[in-house]
Write a protein that holds these residues in place. Structure first.
Motif, PDB file in Angstrom:
ATOM      1  N   PRO A  96       2.625  63.863 -18.020  1.00  0.00           N
ATOM      2  CA  PRO A  96       2.392  65.078 -17.980  1.00  0.00           C
ATOM      3  C   PRO A  96       3.976  65.861 -18.047  1.00  0.00           C
ATOM      4  O   PRO A  96       4.642  65.335 -18.598  1.00  0.00           O
ATOM      5  N   HIS A  97       3.039  66.929 -18.858  1.00  0.00           N
ATOM      6  CA  HIS A  97       4.702  68.288 -19.001  1.00  0.00           C
ATOM      7  C   HIS A  97       4.543  69.333 -19.147  1.00  0.00           C
ATOM      8  O   HIS A  97       2.838  69.366 -19.188  1.00  0.00           O
ATOM      9  N   PHE A  98       5.286  70.277 -18.614  1.00  0.00           N
ATOM     10  CA  PHE A  98       4.914  71.172 -18.236  1.00  0.00           C
ATOM     11  C   PHE A  98       5.474  72.267 -18.510  1.00  0.00           C
ATOM     12  O   PHE A  98       7.121  71.848 -19.021  1.00  0.00           O
ATOM     13  N   ILE A 215      17.371  61.353 -19.038  1.00  0.00           N
ATOM     14  CA  ILE A 215      17.687  62.148 -19.740  1.00  0.00           C
ATOM     15  C   ILE A 215      17.699  61.188 -21.612  1.00  0.00           C
ATOM     16  O   ILE A 215      18.165  60.574 -21.471  1.00  0.00           O
ATOM     17  N   GLU A 216      17.040  62.406 -22.306  1.00  0.00           N
ATOM     18  CA  GLU A 216      16.838  61.730 -22.942  1.00  0.00           C
ATOM     19  C   GLU A 216      17.391  62.653 -24.654  1.00  0.00           C
ATOM     20  O   GLU A 216      17.445  63.472 -24.619  1.00  0.00           O
ATOM     21  N   HIS A 217      17.826  61.877 -25.052  1.00  0.00           N
ATOM     22  CA  HIS A 217      19.052  62.393 -26.755  1.00  0.00           C
ATOM     23  C   HIS A 217      18.575  61.977 -27.525  1.00  0.00           C
ATOM     24  O   HIS A 217      17.603  61.733 -28.208  1.00  0.00           O
ATOM     25  N   LYS A 218      19.168  62.761 -28.532  1.00  0.00           N
ATOM     26  CA  LYS A 218      17.846  63.364 -29.777  1.00  0.00           C
ATOM     27  C   LYS A 218      19.069  63.937 -31.008  1.00  0.00           C
ATOM     28  O   LYS A 218      20.223  64.740 -30.464  1.00  0.00           O
ATOM     29  N   LEU A 219      18.827  63.490 -32.287  1.00  0.00           N
ATOM     30  CA  LEU A 219      20.196  63.280 -33.450  1.00  0.00           C
ATOM     31  C   LEU A 219      20.214  64.464 -33.962  1.00  0.00           C
ATOM     32  O   LEU A 219      21.424  65.565 -33.734  1.00  0.00           O
ATOM     33  N   ILE A 319       4.718  55.822 -24.012  1.00  0.00           N
ATOM     34  CA  ILE A 319       4.625  56.622 -25.522  1.00  0.00           C
ATOM     35  C   ILE A 319       4.610  57.966 -26.044  1.00  0.00           C
ATOM     36  O   ILE A 319       4.185  58.571 -25.016  1.00  0.00           O
ATOM     37  N   ASP A 320       5.127  58.435 -27.027  1.00  0.00           N
ATOM     38  CA  ASP A 320       5.370  59.711 -27.050  1.00  0.00           C
ATOM     39  C   ASP A 320       5.158  60.048 -28.563  1.00  0.00           C
ATOM     40  O   ASP A 320       5.652  59.076 -29.642  1.00  0.00           O
ATOM     41  N   GLN A 321       3.966  59.896 -28.989  1.00  0.00           N
ATOM     42  CA  GLN A 321       3.782  60.515 -30.537  1.00  0.00           C
ATOM     43  C   GLN A 321       3.167  62.024 -30.723  1.00  0.00           C
ATOM     44  O   GLN A 321       2.273  62.582 -29.873  1.00  0.00           O
TER      45      GLN A 321
HETATM   46  C1  LRH Z   1      11.004  65.969 -28.503  1.00  0.00           C
HETATM   47  C2  LRH Z   1      10.307  64.196 -27.627  1.00  0.00           C
HETATM   48  C3  LRH Z   1      10.292  65.153 -26.115  1.00  0.00           C
HETATM   49  C4  LRH Z   1       9.480  65.598 -25.294  1.00  0.00           C
HETATM   50  C5  LRH Z   1       8.783  65.568 -26.756  1.00  0.00           C
HETATM   51  C6  LRH Z   1       7.185  66.691 -26.591  1.00  0.00           C
HETATM   52  O1  LRH Z   1      11.520  65.461 -29.752  1.00  0.00           O
HETATM   53  O2  LRH Z   1      10.295  63.137 -27.808  1.00  0.00           O
HETATM   54  O3  LRH Z   1      10.471  63.482 -25.775  1.00  0.00           O
HETATM   55  O4  LRH Z   1       9.346  66.920 -24.756  1.00  0.00           O
HETATM   56  O5  LRH Z   1       8.913  65.111 -27.575  1.00  0.00           O
END
Ligand code: LRH
Ligand code: MN
Length: 423
Positions: A96-98, A215-219, A319-321
């Motif tokens: 989930p996302h808050f 920790i989620e990296h992103k370019l 999954i994150d789509q």
């Molecule tokens: C950022 C990301 C992150 C989420 C969002 C919905 O690009 O991948 O994981 O919070 O997408």
């Protein structure tokens, strides 16, 4: 939910063909010294979490084109996730996302999910948007903002998410921040990273024993010149500085085109810091396309690094789509199946042959060992694993035959087009 009788009829109509294909694959694998039942058992034990934000139609900065039966809230989202699990039987967890999924009663939400056969994987915080009524803006950053009050607000939100996660039975928090800059000179790289570590140390300290903080990296995006946690190197430096609870999460779409993600996975594993994945696919940027839709070989190569070898604590598979042009529930089913496919293919790699060829620098034989597994159609194993678990042999076909989406559309008010953004 889908009528159980429909799934039974659906499977009955396909059982003979599956049995034939399964037997043939079994003979083929036996010639290669692989016992099909061993692989099927492992395929049955495989699972990947689905994102609550993925069951609604996604969009881009330009537009979002909602479809029929859009989920209205977390309750509809859980119902949709339950249908995915009912049909493919490898997605028992939801991420989930808050505050997107915020409710008043989290114990109640946990019970609701349980009644649907679901549990909660990592919770996601959100300091990349300003919420209505929020005191301080994240326009210029959150955990790394130059203003200590903004950082404190962002830290407090993450600690709130840990509290919510505990109530939901989750054991991990994923922290992705958009912090960065759009102009050379706008940001002091070293100071921003130090502020990140200081903020994250407070969040990690608030996480209970046994929890993980990913920790989620992103370019890049939404920052287009520099991003504070832009790559696996920055993520690993932070995870090593923040202690054992801190781990690195690899979102496949968060790398420069051509990046060797499977080698990044091997490095993070060797460091004991590979915490989890956000699976999707991409051709250019963070396209959030369906896993395996663009480059299934890359997905296989990632699982090839995961199968075999050791690291304490298996990585969280999620999954994150963003489903902009397909039915999100169909896409999540298809993607879960493609991720399970990459896993099963990695299980049938001739590891001894591969190691011998690598040792003797027989590049073609080594590559061939991987290709032989990748080109093997393991669909009968995946379908048989689903059938044995009570799922559908052909889950998307079963969903379409059930008329589930039309029923959802009758129940849920149509969403007017017009808004933009990923959700
Ligand atoms: C950022 C990301 C992150 C989420 C969002 C919905 O690009 O991948 O994981 O919070 O997408
Ligand atoms: Mn992600």
């Amino acid at each position: 939910m889908i009528d159980a009788g429909l799934i039974a009829d659906h499977n009955a109509a396909r059982a003979d063909a599956l049995a034939e294909d399964y037997a043939a694959l079994g003979r083929q694998l036996a010639r290669r010294g692989v016992e099909i039942e061993t692989i099927t058992a492992q395929a049955q034990g495989f699972s990947v979490a689905v994102p609550t934000w993925g069951v609604g139609t996604g969009g881009t900065r330009f537009a979002r084109f909602p479809g029929p039966g859009e989920p209205r809230d977390i309750h509809d989202k859980l119902a949709d996730c339950a249908v995915i699990q009912q049909l493919c039987r490898i997605t028992p967890r939801v991420s989930p996302h808050f505050p997107w999924d915020a409710v008043g009663d989290y114990a109640g939400l946990r019970a609701e999910a349980l009644a649907l056969g679901l549990s909660f994987d990592a919770v996601n915080s959100n300091t990349f948007q300003d919420q209505p009524g929020q005191a301080l803006s994240y326009k210029f950053g959150s955990l790394t903002h130059t203003d200590a009050a903004v950082r404190a607000q962002a830290v407090a939100h993450n600690i709130d998410c840990i509290g919510i996660g505990q109530a939901l039975g989750s054991r991990a928090l994923t922290v992705w921040i958009a912090d960065g800059s759009n102009f050379p000179g706008q940001s002091d790289f070293a100071a921003a990273f130090d502020r990140y570590l200081d903020s994250m140390a407070q969040i990690v300290a608030a996480a209970p024993d046994g929890w993980r903080v990913f920790i989620e990296h992103k370019l890049y995006e939404p920052a287009f010149y520099s991003t504070v946690i832009a790559d696996w190197g920055s993520s690993l430096m932070a995870a090593q500085a923040l202690g054992p609870k801190a781990r690195c999460l690899v979102d496949l779409g968060h790398h420069a085109p051509g990046a060797n993600i499977e080698q990044i996975v091997a490095r993070l594993r060797r460091a004991g810091k590979l915490g989890g994945f956000h699976f999707n696919d991409s051709k250019y940027g963070d396209d959030d396309l369906d896993a395996g839709a663009i480059d299934p070989f890359r997905l296989f190569l990632v699982f090839n690094e995961l199968v075999g070898g050791t690291q304490d604590g298996a990585p969280a598979l999620m999954i994150d789509q963003s489903h902009n042009v397909t039915d999100p529930v169909e896409s999540l089913i298809a993607s879960a199946v493609e991720i399970a496919r990459a896993h099963a293919q990695a299980l049938i790699v001739d590891r001894e042959g591969l190691a011998a060829a690598q040792q003797s620098n027989d590049a073609l034989a080594a590559h061939g060992a991987l290709k032989a597994a990748f080109v093997t159609d393991v669909s009968p194993i995946l379908a048989e694993a689903r059938r044995r678990a009570g799922g559908a042999i052909a889950p998307v076909a079963a969903l379409r035959a059930s008329g589930w989406r039309a029923a959802a559309a009758r129940e849920r008010p149509a969403v007017a087009p017009g808004s933009a953004g990923i959700v």
